[in-house]
Design a protein around this motif. Sequence first.
Motif, PDB file in Angstrom:
ATOM      1  N   UNK A   1       0.856  -1.188   0.000  1.00 20.23           N
ATOM      2  CA  UNK A   1       0.000   0.000   0.000  1.00 20.23           C
ATOM      3  C   UNK A   1       0.888   1.233   0.000  1.00 20.23           C
ATOM      4  N   UNK A   2       0.699   2.114  -0.960  1.00 21.96           N
ATOM      5  CA  UNK A   2       1.417   3.390  -1.008  1.00 21.96           C
ATOM      6  C   UNK A   2       0.417   4.495  -0.669  1.00 21.96           C
ATOM      7  N   UNK A   3       0.743   5.308   0.321  1.00 17.20           N
ATOM      8  CA  UNK A   3      -0.131   6.413   0.710  1.00 17.20           C
ATOM      9  C   UNK A   3       0.530   7.713   0.274  1.00 17.20           C
ATOM     10  N   UNK A   4      -0.168   8.463  -0.565  1.00 17.39           N
ATOM     11  CA  UNK A   4       0.389   9.681  -1.157  1.00 17.39           C
ATOM     12  C   UNK A   4       0.034  10.919  -0.344  1.00 17.39           C
ATOM     13  N   UNK A   5       0.829  11.940  -0.505  1.00 22.11           N
ATOM     14  CA  UNK A   5       0.478  13.286  -0.057  1.00 22.11           C
ATOM     15  C   UNK A   5      -0.724  13.743  -0.889  1.00 22.11           C
ATOM     16  N   UNK A   6      -1.677  14.440  -0.287  1.00 22.13           N
ATOM     17  CA  UNK A   6      -2.915  14.752  -1.009  1.00 22.13           C
ATOM     18  C   UNK A   6      -3.090  16.235  -1.315  1.00 22.13           C
ATOM     19  N   UNK A   7      -1.996  16.988  -1.299  1.00 19.32           N
ATOM     20  CA  UNK A   7      -2.131  18.412  -1.644  1.00 19.32           C
ATOM     21  C   UNK A   7      -2.421  18.597  -3.123  1.00 19.32           C
TER      22      UNK A   7
ATOM     23  N   UNK B   1      -2.286  -6.084   3.611  1.00 19.90           N
ATOM     24  CA  UNK B   1      -1.069  -5.699   2.887  1.00 19.90           C
ATOM     25  C   UNK B   1       0.151  -6.211   3.635  1.00 19.90           C
ATOM     26  N   UNK B   2       1.207  -6.506   2.895  1.00 24.58           N
ATOM     27  CA  UNK B   2       2.471  -6.913   3.521  1.00 24.58           C
ATOM     28  C   UNK B   2       3.185  -5.720   4.146  1.00 24.58           C
ATOM     29  N   UNK B   3       3.087  -4.570   3.496  1.00 26.99           N
ATOM     30  CA  UNK B   3       3.814  -3.393   3.965  1.00 26.99           C
ATOM     31  C   UNK B   3       3.140  -2.144   3.420  1.00 26.99           C
ATOM     32  N   UNK B   4       3.274  -1.065   4.161  1.00 29.09           N
ATOM     33  CA  UNK B   4       2.780   0.245   3.740  1.00 29.09           C
ATOM     34  C   UNK B   4       3.978   1.137   3.455  1.00 29.09           C
ATOM     35  N   UNK B   5       3.940   1.834   2.320  1.00 28.04           N
ATOM     36  CA  UNK B   5       4.935   2.876   2.041  1.00 28.04           C
ATOM     37  C   UNK B   5       4.223   4.211   2.191  1.00 28.04           C
ATOM     38  N   UNK B   6       4.583   4.927   3.240  1.00 27.04           N
ATOM     39  CA  UNK B   6       3.932   6.184   3.603  1.00 27.04           C
ATOM     40  C   UNK B   6       4.675   7.353   2.974  1.00 27.04           C
ATOM     41  N   UNK B   7       4.071   7.951   1.949  1.00 24.42           N
ATOM     42  CA  UNK B   7       4.651   9.123   1.292  1.00 24.42           C
ATOM     43  C   UNK B   7       3.915  10.401   1.668  1.00 24.42           C
ATOM     44  N   UNK B   8       3.026  10.324   2.657  1.00 24.77           N
ATOM     45  CA  UNK B   8       2.231  11.480   3.060  1.00 24.77           C
ATOM     46  C   UNK B   8       2.967  12.264   4.150  1.00 24.77           C
ATOM     47  N   UNK B   9       2.650  13.520   4.263  1.00 27.25           N
ATOM     48  CA  UNK B   9       3.225  14.350   5.325  1.00 27.25           C
ATOM     49  C   UNK B   9       2.192  14.500   6.440  1.00 27.25           C
ATOM     50  N   UNK B  10       1.743  13.353   6.959  1.00 26.58           N
ATOM     51  CA  UNK B  10       0.654  13.335   7.929  1.00 26.58           C
ATOM     52  C   UNK B  10       1.086  12.500   9.124  1.00 26.58           C
ATOM     53  N   UNK B  11       1.550  13.143  10.215  1.00 25.83           N
ATOM     54  CA  UNK B  11       2.143  12.426  11.348  1.00 25.83           C
ATOM     55  C   UNK B  11       1.272  11.343  11.976  1.00 25.83           C
ATOM     56  N   UNK B  12      -0.068  11.498  12.075  1.00 22.37           N
ATOM     57  CA  UNK B  12      -0.847  10.441  12.727  1.00 22.37           C
ATOM     58  C   UNK B  12      -0.694   9.059  12.090  1.00 22.37           C
ATOM     59  N   UNK B  13      -0.352   8.985  10.801  1.00 19.92           N
ATOM     60  CA  UNK B  13      -0.157   7.679  10.177  1.00 19.92           C
ATOM     61  C   UNK B  13       0.914   6.875  10.909  1.00 19.92           C
TER      62      UNK B  13
END
Length: 371
Positions: free
Chosen positions: A4-10, A95-107
């Motif tokens: 799972x890739x989580x993107x920045x949403x700006x 998911x096996x792993x999450x790749x966090x590309x967001x600038x959102x600290x709560x993740x």
Amino acid sequence: MKIAVIAHIRHPIAEPFMGGMESHCHQLVTALTRRGHDVTLFAAGGCPLAQAQPICDKPYEQVLPWKDWHGTRELGAYQNAAFLKAWNAVRDGRFDVVHNNALFPPLIEWAAADGIAMVTSQHVPPFGAMRAAVRQHSHCDWQRFTVTSHQQLDLWEGCNLSNFAVVHNGIDTGNWPVAKTRGNRLVWFGRITENKGLREAVQAALLSGIPIDIIGTIEDETYFADAVAPWLSETIRYRGHKMGSALRKCVAGALAAVVTPLWDEPFGLVAAEAMSCGVPVIAFDRGAMREVLGDCGILVPGGDIVALAGAMADAARLDGSKCRQRIETYFSVDRMLDGYEACYRTVMASACSGASRSRASSQSRTVAELA
């Protein structure tokens, strides 16, 4: 791997990319898929990738522009709702792993609490809430943090740096080919906003008498009107916000690329893209620029317009022959993916030891396949 890739949403993860974070995320998803991974991208609406699942209808810049809504409850609630939707899908998606590309600290806090393997890429220097979240959870074995240059590591003092890795951004050299000849004009490309230093590049070009083309999205219209528009001419040309092959053709045909950060640039993607085209770089010596350039251009003190003008005047003497090789050796997409996959294996193995039996079984099989 199921990733799972989580993107920045700006901004949307779509061309023409608004900046390096969007370009990086698009390339990451595409390249991981090409390697055979099963990738789902959680992003704002407007992303054309088949892997994308929208977590909000529109990027927040189209609804609550950052310059007007930064720090407000409204923007915070918009982001929280979107990322909570993504996280619920992650928890349900095995998911096996999450790749966090967001600038959102709560993740980071959610991954720690739920025992979910996650790699968080820090694409910008630490800000208050992010530093606090990383410091609190940097000892969590099923989380790992990456920065885009060695220079950035020093900024995370107080965190567990043994759980950090340097993974340089990667360039798809197939998309940034070398032109047969270099032209006689400089090129400046990127987001047009004050901290990218376009004003200084324009003033230096005027001093040197070397023509320059400007390409990019106008993020700050007032800044553009004051710092750039009055000087536009045949020598100083604004060529709009180009995308894809049109942008790459302009860059590849340049005499040299000018990169003028007025902040400590975490990597400098535009410099690496130009170098992939065999185009040397003239840059302010800020952040990671020295680490990226090596001997493939000229570095001048940050903000020094006179020194920048002198380097521009010498641009025709710069040798571009080493530029492409440097990118292929240190900053290729494959090298970037090798670094990320190593991080994925580390956090997956740690998550297995404390995860639920069903999640551990799934992750253990994947770890074994990669061993």
